[in-house]
Design a protein around this motif. Structure first.
Motif, mmCIF file in Angstrom:
data_model
loop_
_atom_site.group_PDB
_atom_site.id
_atom_site.type_symbol
_atom_site.label_atom_id
_atom_site.label_comp_id
_atom_site.label_asym_id
_atom_site.label_seq_id
_atom_site.Cartn_x
_atom_site.Cartn_y
_atom_site.Cartn_z
ATOM 1 N N ASN A 1 3.369 -4.927 1.515
ATOM 2 C CA ASN A 1 1.951 -4.766 1.688
ATOM 3 C C ASN A 1 0.962 -5.972 2.148
ATOM 4 O O ASN A 1 0.447 -5.885 3.089
ATOM 5 C CB ASN A 1 1.158 -4.165 0.497
ATOM 6 N N GLU B 1 10.312 -4.782 -2.069
ATOM 7 C CA GLU B 1 9.201 -3.943 -1.443
ATOM 8 C C GLU B 1 9.133 -3.580 0.065
ATOM 9 O O GLU B 1 9.296 -4.417 0.817
ATOM 10 C CB GLU B 1 7.736 -4.832 -1.953
ATOM 11 N N SER C 1 -8.191 0.811 2.078
ATOM 12 C CA SER C 1 -6.808 1.194 1.598
ATOM 13 C C SER C 1 -6.687 2.652 1.906
ATOM 14 O O SER C 1 -7.718 3.601 2.207
ATOM 15 C CB SER C 1 -6.738 1.221 0.040
ATOM 16 N N LYS D 1 -1.132 7.732 -1.486
ATOM 17 C CA LYS D 1 -1.565 6.637 -0.332
ATOM 18 C C LYS D 1 -1.856 7.430 0.787
ATOM 19 O O LYS D 1 -2.538 8.375 0.822
ATOM 20 C CB LYS D 1 -0.632 5.569 -0.564
ATOM 21 N N ARG E 1 -7.860 -7.643 4.953
ATOM 22 C CA ARG E 1 -6.863 -6.423 5.192
ATOM 23 C C ARG E 1 -7.738 -5.041 5.397
ATOM 24 O O ARG E 1 -8.759 -4.797 4.968
ATOM 25 C CB ARG E 1 -6.173 -6.031 3.853
ATOM 26 N N ASP F 1 10.251 -1.044 -4.723
ATOM 27 C CA ASP F 1 8.925 -0.575 -4.593
ATOM 28 C C ASP F 1 8.777 0.024 -3.144
ATOM 29 O O ASP F 1 7.993 -0.892 -2.419
ATOM 30 C CB ASP F 1 7.903 -1.741 -5.001
ATOM 31 N N ARG G 1 4.943 2.643 0.128
ATOM 32 C CA ARG G 1 4.849 3.252 1.401
ATOM 33 C C ARG G 1 6.139 3.186 2.125
ATOM 34 O O ARG G 1 6.283 2.943 3.432
ATOM 35 C CB ARG G 1 3.977 2.396 2.220
ATOM 36 N N THR H 1 -5.434 4.602 -0.032
ATOM 37 C CA THR H 1 -5.630 5.092 -1.550
ATOM 38 C C THR H 1 -7.139 5.937 -1.225
ATOM 39 O O THR H 1 -7.188 6.794 -2.406
ATOM 40 C CB THR H 1 -5.644 4.423 -2.584
ATOM 41 N N GLY I 1 1.817 4.121 -9.120
ATOM 42 C CA GLY I 1 2.879 3.365 -8.576
ATOM 43 C C GLY I 1 3.326 2.237 -9.726
ATOM 44 O O GLY I 1 4.264 2.019 -9.819
ATOM 45 N N TYR J 1 -0.459 -7.584 -8.376
ATOM 46 C CA TYR J 1 -1.489 -6.749 -8.545
ATOM 47 C C TYR J 1 -1.169 -5.923 -9.860
ATOM 48 O O TYR J 1 -1.572 -4.747 -9.890
ATOM 49 C CB TYR J 1 -1.466 -5.852 -7.387
ATOM 50 N N GLU J 2 -0.038 -6.267 -10.645
ATOM 51 C CA GLU J 2 0.233 -5.377 -11.749
ATOM 52 C C GLU J 2 0.006 -6.094 -13.068
ATOM 53 O O GLU J 2 0.534 -5.947 -14.134
ATOM 54 C CB GLU J 2 1.720 -4.738 -11.650
ATOM 55 N N HIS K 1 3.688 -6.695 -4.859
ATOM 56 C CA HIS K 1 2.562 -5.987 -5.516
ATOM 57 C C HIS K 1 2.942 -6.334 -7.091
ATOM 58 O O HIS K 1 2.053 -6.522 -8.000
ATOM 59 C CB HIS K 1 2.670 -4.463 -5.245
ATOM 60 N N ASN L 1 6.740 1.576 -11.022
ATOM 61 C CA ASN L 1 7.549 -0.088 -11.077
ATOM 62 C C ASN L 1 7.955 -0.519 -12.577
ATOM 63 O O ASN L 1 8.996 -0.960 -12.763
ATOM 64 C CB ASN L 1 6.656 -0.768 -10.463
HETATM 65 N N1 TLP Z 1 -1.694 -0.788 -3.742
HETATM 66 C C1 TLP Z 1 -3.197 -0.920 -3.691
HETATM 67 C C2 TLP Z 1 -3.678 -2.149 -4.348
HETATM 68 O O1 TLP Z 1 -3.180 -2.092 -5.726
HETATM 69 C C3 TLP Z 1 -3.548 -3.341 -3.795
HETATM 70 C C4 TLP Z 1 -3.575 -0.965 -2.189
HETATM 71 O O2 TLP Z 1 -4.717 -0.612 -1.957
HETATM 72 O O3 TLP Z 1 -2.713 -1.327 -1.232
HETATM 73 N N2 TLP Z 1 3.260 -0.977 -4.767
HETATM 74 C C5 TLP Z 1 2.665 -1.395 -3.638
HETATM 75 C C6 TLP Z 1 3.214 -1.807 -2.434
HETATM 76 C C7 TLP Z 1 1.127 -0.923 -3.634
HETATM 77 O O4 TLP Z 1 0.526 -1.123 -2.546
HETATM 78 C C8 TLP Z 1 0.478 -0.412 -4.746
HETATM 79 C C9 TLP Z 1 -0.933 -0.204 -4.547
HETATM 80 C C10 TLP Z 1 1.284 -0.287 -5.662
HETATM 81 C C11 TLP Z 1 2.518 -0.570 -5.731
HETATM 82 C C12 TLP Z 1 0.628 0.434 -7.193
HETATM 83 O O5 TLP Z 1 0.229 1.805 -6.838
HETATM 84 P P1 TLP Z 1 -0.819 2.563 -7.751
HETATM 85 O O6 TLP Z 1 -1.869 1.897 -7.412
HETATM 86 O O7 TLP Z 1 -0.646 4.049 -7.865
HETATM 87 O O8 TLP Z 1 -0.527 1.995 -9.277
#
Ligand code: TLP
Length: 345
Positions: free
Chosen positions: A146, A142, A13, A206, A322, A175, A178, A15, A65, A94-95, A90, A69
């Motif tokens: 991603n 978004e 990533s 990021k 990825r 969102d 990026r 990150t 992030g 992923y939340e 995301h 959100n």
């Molecule tokens: N994405 C991270 C992982 O959680 C997948 C990554 O490595 O890409 N919106 C989007 C589109 C994101 O890609 C991410 C993080 C977030 C929100 C959340 O950001 P954080 O990690 O700061 O909570």
């Protein structure tokens, strides 16, 4: 270059980027105060600067992030309402179900080919104004997307969705973790891209390389309330100008260079696209995210073998893998990663 110096090429990533020397200096010298009392001048400067760049009246520094959100969803919706989103967002994947747990809302998830909803699809998904069906409360988009591979939203569609939302009195949240990648790739301002949306979240941690933090921006009264929700979530931070100082450097110095990450991603896509056993269309790689498919084995197996060769990536579902480019990498890392992938697939 940490990638080269440690011997490990980390494509998991953007990150994973470490703060730059300029960030570390700014952090050491940051003027700070207690931000829960709103007395940290560096945080206030970052929030003003970010609001300006995003074309919104006000902004709030948040730890992540995800928090940005989720605060937005909480403020724009009421329990029992629906949020229209793209199915691989995301926010959904992923939340950790937080939109349901914290805001009591339901996802109306719409599939798409490249991560973006068409205005027609959104129009069809808005619930009719009948008291015995659940109400649509929010549209959440978004950009870049991603899990579709860093794709950039067609701005015309964003504008049409914004117009539709206004017509139906619905808020739109973006969102934009990026969003600066999209802005640099298109040669447009982030403010332009965010204009159709009422609120926007962008990440500083990021590709921009700050160690921690994101920005939530929107109307002034929305940000006043966001301050309350952030505190409720335990996100009231004290002398956090230490982190905001790095965020200011990220905005001042790290945006234009995202173009280098995009060039590296295209280079990676072209090189791995030439490997039999890998499927990817390099022309679809618009920013810094490369998603490819392996023709044999699972993504987990390939990630395991690539790791043994010193390359880290993120295995996705099935055969999808990825790889994300960032400023800790150079062309030689990309070429080495591609050569090693050839050995493992
Ligand atoms: N994405 C991270 C992982 O959680 C997948 C990554 O490595 O890409 N919106 C989007 C589109 C994101 O890609 C991410 C993080 C977030 C929100 C959340 O950001 P954080 O990690 O700061 O909570």
């Amino acid at each position: 270059m940490s990638g080269a110096s440690s011997g490990v090429i980390d494509l998991r990533s953007d990150t994973v980027t470490k703060p730059t020397a300029a960030m570390r200096r700014a952090m050491a010298e940051a003027e700070v105060g207690d931000d829960v009392y709103r007395e940290d001048p560096t945080v206030r400067r970052l929030e003003e600067e970010a609001a300006g760049r995003l074309g919104k009246a006000a902004a709030l520094f948040v730890p992540s992030g995800t928090m940005g959100n989720q605060v937005a969803i909480r403020l724009w919706t009421r329990p029992g309402q629906e949020v229209i989103l793209e199915a691989r967002s995301h926010i959904i994947d992923y939340e950790l179900g937080q939109m349901a747990a914290f805001s009591g809302v339901l996802a109306r998830a719409l599939p798409s080919a490249d991560g973006f909803l068409t205005p027609e699809a959104v129009r069809a998904a808005i619930r009719p104004p009948i008291y015995y069906v659940s109400k649509t409360g929010l549209i959440a988009l978004e950009n870049t997307h991603n899990m579709a591979g860093g794709t950039i939203a067609p701005q015309q569609d964003m504008e049409a969705i914004g117009a539709l939302a206004r017509e139906r009195s619905l808020p739109v949240h973006l969102d934009g973790a990026r969003l600066f990648n999209a802005a640099v790739a298109l040669g447009r301002s982030a403010a332009d891209l965010a204009a159709p949306c009422d609120s926007v979240m962008v990440c500083l941690s990021k590709g921009l390389g700050a160690p921690v933090g994101s920005i939530l921006a929107g109307p002034a009264d929305f940000i006043d309330e966001a301050l309350v929700v952030r505190k409720r979530l335990g996100g009231g931070m004290r002398q956090v100008g230490i982190l905001a100082a790095a965020g200011l450097v990220a905005l001042a110095q790290q945006i234009d260079r995202l173009a280098d990450d995009h060039a590296l991603a295209r280079r990676l896509a072209e090189r791995i696209g030439a490997i039999p056993g890998v499927a990817i269309d390099p022309a679809r790689v618009a920013t810094n995210i490369v998603i490819f498919e392996v023709r044999q084995g699972t993504s987990e197996e390939v990630a395991g073998r690539w790791k043994q060769e010193g390359v880290l990536c993120l295995p996705l579902e099935g055969r999808r893998v990825r790889a994300v480019t960032h400023y800790d990498l150079g062309p030689q890392d990309i070429d080495a990663a591609a050569d090693r992938l050839r050995r493992v697939v």
